[in-house]
Structure formats: C-alpha cells, structure tokens
Design an enzyme around this catalytic site. Structure first.
Site, mmCIF file in Angstrom:
data_model
loop_
_atom_site.group_PDB
_atom_site.id
_atom_site.type_symbol
_atom_site.label_atom_id
_atom_site.label_comp_id
_atom_site.label_asym_id
_atom_site.label_seq_id
_atom_site.Cartn_x
_atom_site.Cartn_y
_atom_site.Cartn_z
ATOM 1 C CB CYS A 52 13.180 8.742 8.752
ATOM 2 S SG CYS A 52 14.151 7.461 7.826
ATOM 3 C CD GLU A 71 9.045 12.839 12.133
ATOM 4 O OE1 GLU A 71 9.774 12.252 11.726
ATOM 5 O OE2 GLU A 71 7.649 12.532 12.270
ATOM 6 C CD GLU A 104 12.690 0.518 8.658
ATOM 7 O OE1 GLU A 104 12.657 1.593 7.708
ATOM 8 O OE2 GLU A 104 12.939 -0.394 8.602
ATOM 9 C CE LYS A 109 -2.137 2.936 1.782
ATOM 10 N NZ LYS A 109 -1.816 4.345 1.268
HETATM 11 P P1 NAD Z 1 1.812 8.450 7.540
HETATM 12 O O1 NAD Z 1 1.993 7.574 8.793
HETATM 13 O O2 NAD Z 1 1.013 9.542 7.544
HETATM 14 O O3 NAD Z 1 1.460 7.238 6.235
HETATM 15 C C1 NAD Z 1 2.235 6.075 6.161
HETATM 16 C C2 NAD Z 1 1.352 5.157 5.195
HETATM 17 O O4 NAD Z 1 0.536 4.737 6.100
HETATM 18 C C3 NAD Z 1 0.557 5.747 4.132
HETATM 19 O O5 NAD Z 1 0.611 4.815 3.071
HETATM 20 C C4 NAD Z 1 -0.712 5.899 4.616
HETATM 21 O O6 NAD Z 1 -1.930 5.941 3.765
HETATM 22 C C5 NAD Z 1 -0.866 4.481 5.604
HETATM 23 N N1 NAD Z 1 -1.872 4.852 6.868
HETATM 24 C C6 NAD Z 1 -2.119 5.865 7.343
HETATM 25 N N2 NAD Z 1 -3.137 5.748 8.284
HETATM 26 C C7 NAD Z 1 -3.301 4.379 8.185
HETATM 27 C C8 NAD Z 1 -4.258 3.436 8.924
HETATM 28 N N3 NAD Z 1 -4.985 3.726 10.122
HETATM 29 N N4 NAD Z 1 -4.250 2.113 8.786
HETATM 30 C C9 NAD Z 1 -3.253 1.695 7.713
HETATM 31 N N5 NAD Z 1 -2.504 2.640 6.985
HETATM 32 C C10 NAD Z 1 -2.658 3.849 7.187
HETATM 33 O O7 NAD Z 1 3.453 8.892 7.255
HETATM 34 P P2 NAD Z 1 3.944 9.650 5.944
HETATM 35 O O8 NAD Z 1 3.209 11.005 6.395
HETATM 36 O O9 NAD Z 1 3.456 9.163 4.699
HETATM 37 O O10 NAD Z 1 5.383 9.507 6.055
HETATM 38 C C11 NAD Z 1 6.172 10.536 6.832
HETATM 39 C C12 NAD Z 1 6.556 9.941 8.377
HETATM 40 O O11 NAD Z 1 7.210 8.945 8.212
HETATM 41 C C13 NAD Z 1 7.275 10.702 9.223
HETATM 42 O O12 NAD Z 1 7.028 10.640 10.467
HETATM 43 C C14 NAD Z 1 8.708 10.157 9.129
HETATM 44 O O13 NAD Z 1 9.707 10.241 10.333
HETATM 45 C C15 NAD Z 1 8.243 8.660 8.959
HETATM 46 N N6 NAD Z 1 9.657 7.709 8.415
HETATM 47 C C16 NAD Z 1 10.276 6.923 9.197
HETATM 48 C C17 NAD Z 1 11.189 6.264 8.638
HETATM 49 C C18 NAD Z 1 11.976 5.406 9.378
HETATM 50 O O14 NAD Z 1 12.956 4.619 8.855
HETATM 51 N N7 NAD Z 1 11.996 5.454 10.781
HETATM 52 C C19 NAD Z 1 11.411 6.274 7.187
HETATM 53 C C20 NAD Z 1 10.738 7.040 6.304
HETATM 54 C C21 NAD Z 1 9.618 8.217 7.185
#
Ligand code: NAD
Length: 488
Positions: free
Chosen positions: A290, A392, A256, A180
């Site tokens: 991240c 963040e 992550e 997804k």
């Molecule tokens: P997000 O959590 O908003 O979304 C990530 C994914 O989850 C998307 O595909 C979204 O559609 C899906 N999603 C959202 N709610 C959901 C639910 N209730 N059930 C299932 N799926 C759901 O994150 P984002 O805004 O896309 O990405 C940015 C974030 O990702 C930042 O917090 C960043 O730090 C983190 N990040 C962490 C790492 C790491 O390695 N730790 C790497 C990259 C990004």
C-alpha cells in the site's frame, strides 16, 4: 494426483469443518496450480465464531490481568518464531513472493507486532485530573475497557504482517477477534490459530473464518450484530461497502485503504539513495504494497539520469522460483489481478506513454509458465489526467514526470483522491521540513521509505483511510475510554 491439503476455519480454539461443506481453491501465483482447498465459512460458522468470541470476552480473557495478557502475547511472538519455516512456506505458497522478502519482512514483522503491542499495553498511562468545582473537590481518572468483539478483514499483499498488525493490538486491549483473511492468502491465519493455542490463549479469543467478500464470510461477518467494531485493510470501494454494513448498530470502523502514492525527488538529493529507495518503493513485492510509489516527480536537471538509473534497477530484478535465493521479483497475486494491471499497461500505450522499460507480461519457463508474472515497468510522458496516473494499479509500475519548481511538485503530488504516503528526497533541511508539512498524506518519508516504528501513527488521508493505528493510536481504536469521577 496427491490429495490436496485443506486449510480450515479456526473457531473456539478448534480447527472447524464448515457447516456447508463448501471449499474453494488456493492457487500458487508463481505456477498457477492449485495446491490446497480452503473451507468456506457459512453464515452459521461465522455466527459460531462471533458467539465463541463473545463467550471468551465474558470468560477467562475478559477477567485476565493486562500484564498476564502481555505475557501471553509475547509467547505468541515466540511461537511464530519457533514455527518460522512453516509460516514462511505457507506465506510463500499463498503469495509467490520471494523467500528472501518473506523471511526478512513478512514473518519477522508478524512476531514483532505481538511484542510491540504487548509492550504498548504495559507502558501506557491513563489520565488523571484533580478537580475543584463549586467548592467540591474530586479526582477524575480514566479506565480503558476493551471494545468487545472485533472483526478483522484482511487483504492479500502482506497477509501475516497486516493481520497481526490488527490482531495484536486488539488482543492486547482485551478484545476477542474474528479474522477474515483474504480468499487469496488464507494459510497463515489458520496456522496462527495453532500458535495461539500453544501459547495458552483461551479458546474463542482468536477465530478465523475463510471465504470471500459479498455474500460470503466477509459480508456475514461485517453485518453480524455481535461484532462491536470492524478493522479493515483493503480497497477503498470495499471500505465503502463495509462502512454501510457498519452503519447498522453504529459500529466503529478503522480503515486502511488504497493509495496512489507520490515521490518527489529534488536535484539536491543524494542521487543514489533516492534511486535505491524509489526503486524499492516501486518494485518491492511486485508493487503490491500500500505504501508503494506509482507516481514520481523528479526535478528537471536530474530527470533523464534518474529515469535511466531507475530503469537499470528495474532491469536488474530477477524473476524466478520464490525459493531461489537469487529471485528478487515475484509474480502478482493472481492471473485476475494481472489482467487488471495489464489493462493499465494497454491504456498507458493508447494514451501515448513512452514505455521506457517493461510494459507487458513475462513468459517464464517450465512450471512457472502458468504464473502471474509481469515485467517491472517505467513510463514517462502521460498527462496527469490519465487513469494510469490517477488510479491505483497495485503492480510493479511507475510514471515519472519532470518538474521545475517546488510549488509545482507539491501541487502535482497532492492532486490525488488518495493520501496514504508520500516520499521526499532532498539534501536541503529546510526544504525537507517545509515540503513534508505540505504533502497531503498520512505519512511522509524524508530521504527514506518503509522505515517503520510501530509506535507511530499509521493511516491515510482522503480516500486512503479512516483513523490511525500504531502505538497509543491503536489503543484509541481498540478500547473505550471511561472517565471515573470521585468526589473527595
Ligand atoms: P479487497 O478490498 O478486494 O479485499 C480485502 C478483504 O475484504 C478481503 O478479505 C475480501 O474478501 C474482503 N471483502 C471484499 N468485499 C467485502 C465486503 N463487501 N464485505 C466484507 N468483506 C469484503 O482488497 P485486496 O485486493 O485484498 O487488497 C488490495 C488493496 O488493499 C489495495 O487497494 C491496497 O492499497 C489496499 N491496502 C491498503 C493498506 C493500507 O495500509 N492503507 C495496506 C494494504 C493493502
């Protein structure tokens, strides 16, 4: 107006139309214009994708020798390279990131992930014990079995890189996946489906369902009882919601999550290296990585000089069309994300920060005027209790604070609910090891940043994640270890 192209779901080896015929818009963040429509997978489509994955698991993929799987994964890597320009165009349109960055990081790492995990698979060894117990001799050895159907839920900041970082080890271990992608960046996942087919990956092994989180494809997928494990990269709050979904059926998760990474710069560091690295750590990908640093602690004797040098780096960045080779700063992912980042910019001002550079949106000319552009920003003078220093933000911005003692620097860096990465700059070898051991983070970069070896453990402490992936650690998550005991 030209008809918009459609980004489709990819289910059971086929480009699939959604059962509900719903679509959402894919916006170019550099211009704010809609450039594609994305089919939103319904619950029925998600069910079809999970069903296809399960059938593939029982079929050709499940029976395939590991070394044949490894050959196919190498072919997927070659397939990404053969379509390099298509992947690059898709990633740049989705994210607005400069071509110079996507062509040197995102797309090559997409291919490298498949090569790396094909190699891990070929070279890992199992355990063996010769056992004698109460007069009986036996041998014990381990087998690694695939976990099953894996849901791969992805963020938007490094779409192909982070998706393949999960898909490659999952497939190497013999699992099937339903991906997804983020609703913001759907394009490269569907393109990868075409590469999978050309590489000879059997139908159903790799599936893509597009959509949003709650009430949409993300929630349908993570709640689906046919999913055996969930690997997720994204915000900490979303991780919590997915963990609740995974509780039904007690399914394994690998997370992550978010971060608020700190960098510590001692006065004895190689000054230019520390400035170069921290500037990249703050501003690369417009701060949407991240591993980025949003807090820097700099030893007082070099503080003023360091802030001035960092500001010079920020001001040298060039915002512009992503395709222009001179562009070094892209937009944020969306106007909505810019609103969130700007709310922290307002807050910094209200709380009395010195805005040393930046501090607002950037007005861009021509077709870029509608994009999510924002100025690289450096603050000083905020208390550590400020939300700007604790939460963040995920933008090209950093707060810099002086420190006097090593102990104080360690305490400041560790005072966070997050613990993904930390950076440490010093010319003193004992201090480097001493402080690295004390920084509370899953990875500590010493005199470096974002130097990755895909065999190493990757993941966060505290609210930055759960579990580790990379090399053999990925095999731990994507397989079930079975012990076989044979009496001799
Ligand atoms: P997000 O959590 O908003 O979304 C990530 C994914 O989850 C998307 O595909 C979204 O559609 C899906 N999603 C959202 N709610 C959901 C639910 N209730 N059930 C299932 N799926 C759901 O994150 P984002 O805004 O896309 O990405 C940015 C974030 O990702 C930042 O917090 C960043 O730090 C983190 N990040 C962490 C790492 C790491 O390695 N730790 C790497 C990259 C990004």
């Amino acid at each position: 107006m030209a008809e918009l192209h459609h980004i489709r779901n990819y289910i059971n080896g086929q480009i699939a139309r959604p059962a509900n015929r719903r679509a959402f818009e894919d916006v170019d963040p550099a211009t704010g214009t809609v450039f594609a429509l994305v089919d939103e997978a319904s619950e029925e489509d998600v069910d079809a994708a999970v069903g296809a994955a399960r059938r593939a698991l029982r079929g050709a993929w499940g029976r395939m020798d590991a070394d044949v799987r490894a050959v196919l994964l190498d072919r997927v890597a070659a397939g990404i390279e053969a379509r390099f320009d298509s992947f690059l165009a898709a990633e740049v349109a989705d994210t607005g990131k400069p071509v110079s960055l996507a062509s040197s990081l995102d797309i090559p790492r997409g291919a490298a992930n498949f090569r790396a995990f094909a190699s891990v698979l070929k070279h890992h060894a199992g355990e063996f014990f010769a056992t004698r117990w109460h007069g009986s001799d036996a041998i014990n050895y381990t087998l690694r079995k695939p976990k099953g159907v894996i849901a791969v839920v992805c963020p938007w900041n490094l779409p192909l890189l982070l998706m393949t970082w999960k898909v490659a080890p999952a497939l190497a271990c013999g699992n099937c996946v339903v991906v997804k992608p983020s609703e913001e960046t759907p394009a490269t996942a569907t393109l990868l489906g075409e590469v999978m087919r050309e590489a000879g990956i059997p139908d159903g092994v790799y599936n893509v369902v597009h959509g949003f989180g709650p009430g949409s494809a993300g929630e349908h997928l993570t709640r689906h009882p046919g999913v055996d494990a969930i690997t997720f990269t994204g915000e900490t709050g979303t991780g919590g919601a997915i963990m609740k979904a995974a509780a039904d059926g007690v399914r394994a998760v690998s997370f992550e999550l978010g971060g608020k990474n700190a960098g510590v710069v001692f006065a004895d560091a190689d000054f230019d290296r520390a400035v170069d690295d921290t500037a990249r750590a703050v501003f690369l990908n417009s701060g949407q990585i991240c591993l980025q640093a949003e807090r820097l602690y700099v030893e007082r004797p070099i503080f003023d000089r360091f802030v001035a040098a960092l500001v010079a780096k920020a001001e040298a960045l060039r915002a512009g069309p992503p395709g222009d080779a001179a562009t070094s700063l892209g937009p944020l992912i969306s106007l909505e994300h810019r609103r969130k980042v700007l709310s922290y910019f307002d807050r910094a001002r209200e709380e009395g920060a010195s805005v040393v550079t930046g501090g607002g949106a950037i007005a861009m000319p021509g077709e870029l005027a509608g994009g999510a552009w924002i100025a690289p920003t450096v603050w000083t003078g905020l208390p550590e209790s400020s939300a700007v220093v604790r939460e963040e933000i995920f933008g090209p911005c950093v707060h810099v604070r002086p420190f006097d003692e090593e102990e104080e620097a360690v305490e400041l860096a560790n005072d966070s609910p997050y613990g993904l990465a930390a950076m440490l700059y010093t010319g003193h070898v004992s201090r480097a090891h001493r402080v690295a051991a004390r920084l509370d983070a899953g990875i500590v970069w010493v005199n470096s940043w974002f130097l990755r070896d895909l065999r190493t453990a990757f993941g966060g402490t505290k609210q930055s994640g759960l579990g580790r992936e990379g090399g053999i650690h990925s095999l731990e998550f994507y397989t079930e270890l079975k012990n076989v005991c044979v009496r001799l």
